[in-house]
Write a protein that holds these residues in place. Sequence first.
Motif, mmCIF file in Angstrom:
data_model
loop_
_atom_site.group_PDB
_atom_site.id
_atom_site.type_symbol
_atom_site.label_atom_id
_atom_site.label_comp_id
_atom_site.label_asym_id
_atom_site.label_seq_id
_atom_site.Cartn_x
_atom_site.Cartn_y
_atom_site.Cartn_z
ATOM 1 N N ARG A 39 0.846 -1.191 0.000
ATOM 2 C CA ARG A 39 0.000 0.000 0.000
ATOM 3 C C ARG A 39 0.881 1.240 0.000
ATOM 4 N N VAL A 40 0.302 2.344 -0.444
ATOM 5 C CA VAL A 40 1.007 3.615 -0.543
ATOM 6 C C VAL A 40 0.197 4.680 0.181
ATOM 7 N N ILE A 41 0.882 5.508 0.957
ATOM 8 C CA ILE A 41 0.277 6.666 1.607
ATOM 9 C C ILE A 41 1.027 7.896 1.121
ATOM 10 N N CYS A 42 0.320 8.806 0.483
ATOM 11 C CA CYS A 42 0.927 10.012 -0.092
ATOM 12 C C CYS A 42 0.504 11.225 0.734
ATOM 13 N N LEU A 43 1.479 11.982 1.195
ATOM 14 C CA LEU A 43 1.254 13.189 1.996
ATOM 15 C C LEU A 43 1.469 14.408 1.122
ATOM 16 N N GLU A 44 0.407 15.147 0.860
ATOM 17 C CA GLU A 44 0.455 16.269 -0.089
ATOM 18 C C GLU A 44 -0.225 17.500 0.496
ATOM 19 N N SER A 45 0.562 18.543 0.799
ATOM 20 C CA SER A 45 -0.002 19.825 1.267
ATOM 21 C C SER A 45 -0.946 19.604 2.447
ATOM 22 N N VAL A 46 -0.378 19.204 3.587
ATOM 23 C CA VAL A 46 -1.184 18.779 4.733
ATOM 24 C C VAL A 46 -1.140 19.766 5.895
ATOM 25 N N GLY A 47 -0.617 20.982 5.673
ATOM 26 C CA GLY A 47 -0.403 21.876 6.806
ATOM 27 C C GLY A 47 -1.294 23.089 6.897
ATOM 28 N N TYR A 48 -2.082 23.386 5.849
ATOM 29 C CA TYR A 48 -2.858 24.627 5.851
ATOM 30 C C TYR A 48 -4.324 24.326 6.146
ATOM 31 N N PHE A 49 -4.858 24.993 7.169
ATOM 32 C CA PHE A 49 -6.253 24.849 7.568
ATOM 33 C C PHE A 49 -6.855 26.243 7.722
ATOM 34 N N ASP A 50 -8.165 26.341 7.526
ATOM 35 C CA ASP A 50 -8.841 27.639 7.619
ATOM 36 C C ASP A 50 -10.205 27.429 8.275
ATOM 37 N N GLU A 51 -10.402 28.028 9.442
ATOM 38 C CA GLU A 51 -11.640 27.870 10.213
ATOM 39 C C GLU A 51 -12.762 28.780 9.721
ATOM 40 N N GLU A 52 -12.468 29.689 8.806
ATOM 41 C CA GLU A 52 -13.481 30.630 8.357
ATOM 42 C C GLU A 52 -14.527 29.945 7.480
ATOM 43 N N PRO A 53 -15.823 30.305 7.640
ATOM 44 C CA PRO A 53 -16.847 29.763 6.742
ATOM 45 C C PRO A 53 -16.524 30.074 5.279
ATOM 46 N N HIS A 54 -16.830 29.120 4.413
ATOM 47 C CA HIS A 54 -16.677 29.250 2.957
ATOM 48 C C HIS A 54 -15.213 29.350 2.525
ATOM 49 N N SER A 55 -14.305 28.937 3.384
ATOM 50 C CA SER A 55 -12.887 28.934 2.997
ATOM 51 C C SER A 55 -12.534 27.717 2.157
ATOM 52 N N GLN A 56 -13.375 26.687 2.187
ATOM 53 C CA GLN A 56 -13.123 25.486 1.386
ATOM 54 C C GLN A 56 -13.878 25.584 0.068
ATOM 55 N N ARG A 57 -13.121 25.671 -1.022
ATOM 56 C CA ARG A 57 -13.730 25.716 -2.341
ATOM 57 C C ARG A 57 -13.847 24.311 -2.913
ATOM 58 N N LEU A 58 -14.764 24.129 -3.848
ATOM 59 C CA LEU A 58 -14.984 22.840 -4.492
ATOM 60 C C LEU A 58 -14.878 23.018 -6.003
ATOM 61 N N PRO A 59 -14.321 22.035 -6.696
ATOM 62 C CA PRO A 59 -14.206 22.156 -8.161
ATOM 63 C C PRO A 59 -15.569 22.145 -8.834
ATOM 64 N N ALA A 60 -15.624 22.660 -10.042
ATOM 65 C CA ALA A 60 -16.862 22.626 -10.819
ATOM 66 C C ALA A 60 -17.303 21.179 -11.023
ATOM 67 N N GLY A 61 -18.589 20.926 -10.802
ATOM 68 C CA GLY A 61 -19.137 19.586 -10.991
ATOM 69 C C GLY A 61 -18.940 18.648 -9.826
ATOM 70 N N PHE A 62 -18.275 19.109 -8.758
ATOM 71 C CA PHE A 62 -17.967 18.242 -7.622
ATOM 72 C C PHE A 62 -19.244 17.727 -6.951
ATOM 73 N N GLY A 63 -20.252 18.617 -6.839
ATOM 74 C CA GLY A 63 -21.495 18.230 -6.183
ATOM 75 C C GLY A 63 -22.238 17.126 -6.913
#
Length: 328
Positions: free
Chosen positions: A162-186
């Motif tokens: 098995r493989v575990i890949c760690l990619e950009s794991v340090g930035y978090f944002d508690e503000e509402p609407h700080s997490q964007r989603l790609p087009a069509g994700f829903g």
Amino acid sequence: MTADRPLREDVQHLASQPRHRDVPGSLESARDYCAQELTSAGWNVTEQRFTVPNRLRIPDIGKPGGVLPMRMSGRIDGVNLIAWPRCHDRMQAGGTLVLAHLDTVRLSAGADDNASGVAVALQLARLLSQARDDVTIVLVDLEELSQLGSRHLAATTPRPARVICLESVGYFDEEPHSQRLPAGFGLLFPDLTRTIREREGRGDFLAAVHRGDTVSFLDAWTAAARQDGLDILGLHDRRWNGPGQRFTRWANPLLMDLDRSDHAPFWRAQVPSILITGTAPMRNARYHRVDDTPDTLDYNRMSALAQSLAHVLATHEPAATPRTWDAP
């Protein structure tokens, strides 16, 4: 010493400048630092050198918000840094392979992308030490050029379970609407989209991009992470998981963002793999910019990630996998 101090020191050292072949000595200095930390933690360390030919590629300069035209790359030399337990004299087949890319785009010192993943891998090495003899850690090169380092790794080294890949794991944002989603994700992931919206779109979690063959590990790790105060949201990639993925992955271009890190060559080789990420540009406006700096990261959550992974890797056996596999 506080739990997050080694992580903070690792990131500060690594993100003092871009780690890029056009910045003289930068990658060599970063590799030397990581090799010293891994050796001090009780691991064997070696360099895997490789060369990729001159081809048309998207350049790894770094230009957020724009599409860079493909151009001839020239012949490029790369170096993967490989660490395995001292009870073995070489990298073993089977077991767990932990990946994090060491390189950056030319314009950024890359604290989140990806000194954060490298620092967690180094901390994992310190925590595991000789707790398990079937974990290999690889800090790969040239991820920013379409995962050239991990492609070479997948094609030339013993097959992991098995493989575990760690990619950009340090930035978090508690503000509402700080997490964007790609087009069509829903449309593609309605349940996950609903969960994120119920959390008011806060970027306060890590995403675990996985397939059905890593569900058992994901469940165990999610439970351990929750005990350490870290929130994990799983994203189940249900695309074809059999032979020929290097061709069939083009059938659904909307999902190709899920292939944008070093787990992808192992997916295509049918190795159970999981990507752990803070979603990079979907949350962090500093992605590939000069202000991706150490002061923007959450070291407590990074410490929780290392602790929870160490706990699960010390106790969770990887499932047996086929001995034959597609070339990535």
